[in-house]
Scaffold this active site. Sequence first.
Site, mmCIF file in Angstrom:
data_model
loop_
_atom_site.group_PDB
_atom_site.id
_atom_site.type_symbol
_atom_site.label_atom_id
_atom_site.label_comp_id
_atom_site.label_asym_id
_atom_site.label_seq_id
_atom_site.Cartn_x
_atom_site.Cartn_y
_atom_site.Cartn_z
ATOM 1 C CE LYS A 65 6.557 1.068 0.729
ATOM 2 N NZ LYS A 65 6.593 0.145 0.957
HETATM 3 C C1 LIG Z 1 6.489 -1.077 7.459
HETATM 4 C C2 LIG Z 1 5.558 -0.617 6.529
HETATM 5 N N1 LIG Z 1 4.900 -0.234 7.159
HETATM 6 C C3 LIG Z 1 4.035 0.502 6.612
HETATM 7 C C4 LIG Z 1 3.129 0.073 5.990
HETATM 8 C C5 LIG Z 1 1.667 1.402 5.532
HETATM 9 O O1 LIG Z 1 1.743 2.308 4.991
HETATM 10 P P1 LIG Z 1 1.092 2.564 3.406
HETATM 11 O O2 LIG Z 1 -0.488 2.366 3.780
HETATM 12 O O3 LIG Z 1 1.454 3.513 2.680
HETATM 13 O O4 LIG Z 1 1.049 1.960 1.927
HETATM 14 C C6 LIG Z 1 4.262 -0.393 5.021
HETATM 15 C C7 LIG Z 1 3.424 -0.565 3.692
HETATM 16 O O5 LIG Z 1 4.163 0.651 2.658
HETATM 17 C C8 LIG Z 1 5.122 -1.097 5.360
HETATM 18 O O6 LIG Z 1 5.671 -1.583 4.429
#
Ligand SMILES: Cc1ncc(COP(=O)(O)O)c(C=O)c1O
Length: 331
Positions: free
Chosen positions: A158
């Site tokens: 991330k």
């Molecule tokens: C590109 C992306 N995919 C998926 C997610 C979902 O991840 P999470 O459930 O850990 O927030 C996020 C959010 O953080 C994201 O930015």
Amino acid sequence: MEKVELIWKNGELVPWDEANVHVLSHGLHYGTGVFEGIRCYETESRGPAIFRHADHLNRLEQSAELYYMELPYSAEELRQATHELIRRNGLRSCYIRPLAFRGYGEMGLYAQSAPIDVIIAVWPWGAYLGEEGKRKGIRTKVASWRAISAESAIPHAKASGQYLNSILAKTESAKAGYEEAILLDQHGFVSEGSGENIFLVRDGVICTPPHTAAILDGITRASVIQIARDLGYTVEERGIARSELYLAEEAFLTGTAAELVPIREVDDHEIGEPGEITRVIQEKFEDALHGRAEEYLEWLDPVGETASTGDASGEANPNEVGEPASGKVGS
Ligand SMILES: Cc1ncc(COP(=O)(O)O)c(C=O)c1O
């Protein structure tokens, strides 16, 4: 955005308006940052509690490692700092944004001596795709942009710079009048939303793209898979063709900011009102977030009671766990 009083920055609590960086900070120029999106909910049994906090901090550490960044704070230090920050700001539910980025000191692409600055901000933030979206579903569009592949960056991290890809897709869909973009991976298979993972229901089976489809390993995704299986549904992690989006019986997005949001349309193909499987899982997930599901209480990290509700005025509270809030800044 809604301001609160304090932001945690490199180990200190500083006033919101003074949490600034130098314009030559490395991360500002090259996107060299890693971050998390986390939520704290008011729960019935535990007071304000952070959902899957340890998992988010673990992912932050992993994102940092993948980009050769050494975090100057341990996960436990960041956890305690977040608790204090929420209490000192007098919040009972909020969005939480830890960010570690290369700061000021060296330019160029191999800037190993640029310091790693770390901040944590918290603020009240409602459902990212709207309350109505959560109830009635949203309209989505497949983006012309492909998700960044593992050949050119690190979908599992991330990382700040990687979000330019999400921003292009989101902007395109918003300008075309849709509420969210769905990206395909480099092979043309379904990957994820611009800030959420995606699930479909086909022949009663719940499907979601695998880790190899350029997805972020979502913590909400993992929670929803566990909830769905515990409820007796079959969940398959498998490649999903674009046409399956249009033929799905049900579809939904999952993410910390968005929570669980039904999809009612993809590229003007009607999926319809949120279906039963989506509803049942959404309800259980909401129960888990708010401490109403006994079996998922371990996902909650209680922050302790705030010094006072609604502000950080520092009035004494017999339930208080941390230091009383005061006008003094610094931890
Ligand atoms: C590109 C992306 N995919 C998926 C997610 C979902 O991840 P999470 O459930 O850990 O927030 C996020 C959010 O953080 C994201 O930015």
